[in-house]
Design a protein around this motif. Sequence first.
Motif: not given
Length: 130
Positions: A13-19, A22, A65
Amino acid sequence: TIDNATYNAVMASAESQVELTSLLGGTIMTRGFDAMRAGGEVDDRFLMAMFITLPYDIKTRAAAILMHKVVLHGGSVPVTVESFAGRMVNYHMLLVQLLQWNLADFFTWLGGVLNDVLPPVVNPPPSTGS
């Protein structure tokens, strides 16, 4: 495809890609600058070395992830690290390929930044023997 095995994966997901950015972005960028200064590239070998040497907790989270929905092509059994007992190079190569796929735009951006910031490596002309 790794060692004649094809894997099917669902993109994070986009949120996991952001993670992922990081967790790994700083390491990739720092090591990328070092590799480029030495005349290397941010390629599969570079990313393989990065994954192999990551601290265990970071690697485990990144792998969770990246591999949240990975199966062998035509199968339904989830692929996990345990699927690669005795084949750690293949495991890390799968992580590399999944990372490159999930963060393709990051790697495109990074390549541009590295090329803009670092001067090209100039190899000395070959010796003429005189």
